[in-house]
Design an enzyme around this catalytic site. Structure first.
Site, PDB file in Angstrom:
ATOM      1  N   HIS A   1       0.827  -1.224   0.000  1.00  0.00           N
ATOM      2  CA  HIS A   1       0.000   0.000   0.000  1.00  0.00           C
ATOM      3  C   HIS A   1       0.861   1.274   0.000  1.00  0.00           C
ATOM      4  CE1 HIS A   1      -3.626  -2.304   0.490  1.00  0.00           C
ATOM      5  NE2 HIS A   1      -3.246  -2.799   1.661  1.00  0.00           N
TER       6      HIS A   1
ATOM      7  N   ASP B   1      -2.608 -10.597  -2.558  1.00  0.00           N
ATOM      8  CA  ASP B   1      -3.194 -10.126  -1.301  1.00  0.00           C
ATOM      9  C   ASP B   1      -4.666  -9.781  -1.557  1.00  0.00           C
ATOM     10  OD1 ASP B   1      -2.157  -8.856   1.535  1.00  0.00           O
ATOM     11  OD2 ASP B   1      -3.853  -7.716   0.713  1.00  0.00           O
TER      12      ASP B   1
ATOM     13  N   HIS C   1      -6.277  -7.312  -0.587  1.00  0.00           N
ATOM     14  CA  HIS C   1      -6.478  -5.871  -0.770  1.00  0.00           C
ATOM     15  C   HIS C   1      -5.713  -5.424  -2.017  1.00  0.00           C
ATOM     16  CE1 HIS C   1      -6.835  -6.570   3.662  1.00  0.00           C
ATOM     17  NE2 HIS C   1      -7.861  -5.735   3.534  1.00  0.00           N
TER      18      HIS C   1
ATOM     19  N   ASP D   1      -4.564 -12.926   3.414  1.00  0.00           N
ATOM     20  CA  ASP D   1      -5.810 -12.451   4.018  1.00  0.00           C
ATOM     21  C   ASP D   1      -7.028 -12.739   3.146  1.00  0.00           C
ATOM     22  OD1 ASP D   1      -5.044 -10.583   2.114  1.00  0.00           O
ATOM     23  OD2 ASP D   1      -4.740  -8.959   3.567  1.00  0.00           O
TER      24      ASP D   1
HETATM   25 ZN   LIG Z   1      -4.191  -7.362   2.567  1.00  0.00          ZN
END
Ligand SMILES: [Zn+2]
Length: 282
Positions: free
Chosen positions: A107, A145, A147, A224
């Protein structure tokens, strides 16, 4: 040959109260040790490597610890922890290993927050991006991931040497990645979509690129997506074995960098399955 795990106990020394805490790696490391993986210690990434991706002002702020946002704390010595995590990715890139280090990185954009997102999602320096830049080779980044890796997309957007593929839950944090943009191919998926749907889309995603163009594959491994974790897509241990198999089918030198995954016990098992699926097929 068995993939080596890059790990340092130092990454367990901070943030015990946070969801992105040391237990998520401690238990994973124990499980991988029981399964006879070989471990190697990372070195601290030199500052010039960081500056190939991040701007000097941001790195300077990180050194001073003035980078707190609502979900990404300014821990004491976080610059050093983040630099060691980057070192893990650099070593993984060198030996085609798996960097089991924290903090995560995908991120984090050039100057911290990326693509208009308000926070850095537990990330400080973009380890996978720095490792890919350091190699200087045409690279495919596969971000699994749950996200969207808004930082990685921002860093490589428009870069002719790199293609970024991300499969992620949407709508979900960080809110980016709804559509593909140029060399950044995004595959938003509904919450708990399940293995069948996930693997179908994974295959389609790989079909959109000419693998012959790349000399290396870098995998941002977020776990995740596992059922019950922060960005669940309904995957299980067995799904990661299949993902590993698909990655092996690309037949390229490959390295892996840990991103998210917040349940230590399953992180260890998922990584073992991912690597088993990968190794069996190379
Ligand atoms: Zn994540």
């Amino acid at each position: 040959m068995k993939t080596k795990i890059v790990f340092s106990e130092k990454c367990l020394q901070y943030g015990a109260w946070h969801v992105e805490g040391p237990l998520r790696l401690k238990r994973a490391q124990e499980i991988l040790k029981e399964k006879d993986y070989e471990f190697v210690e990372p070195f601290y990434a030199p500052e010039e490597r960081l500056l190939e991706v991040h701007d000097a002002e941001y790195v300077c702020k990180l050194k001073k610890g003035v980078v707190e946002d609502p979900d990404t704390p300014a821990y004491e010595n976080i610059y050093e922890y983040a630099r060691l995590s980057v070192g893990g990715a650099l070593l993984a890139a060198k030996i085609n290993g798996f960097s089991l280090m924290r903090p995560p990185g995908h991120h984090a954009g050039k100057s911290g927050t990326a693509l208009g997102v308000y926070t850095r999602g537990f990330c400080y320096l973009n380890s996978v991006a720095i490792a890919v830049k350091s190699l200087g080779k045409p690279a495919l980044i596969l971000d699994i991931d749950g996200h969207h890796g808004n930082g990685t997309q921002e860093i490589f957007q428009g870069n002719e040497k790199v293609v970024y593929i991300s499969l992620h839950r949407y709508p979900h944090y960080p809110g980016t990645g709804a559509h593909s943009e140029g060399n950044c191919l995004n595959f938003p998926l509904p919450a708990d979509c399940g293995e069948k749907k996930y693997l179908k889309v994974f295959n389609e995603a790989l079909g959109k690129v000419d693998v012959g163009e790349f000399e290396v594959v870098a995998v941002s491994v977020g776990l995740d997506t596992h059922t019950g974790d922060l960005a669940s897509l309904g995957l299980t241990e067995n799904s990661y074995r299949k993902i590993g198999k698909y990655i092996a089918s690309l037949e390229k030198p490959t390295f892996f960098v840990l991103e998210g995954g917040y349940i230590g016990e399953k992180n260890g098992k998922d990584i073992d399955q991912l690597l088993k699926g990968y190794e069996k097929n190379i």
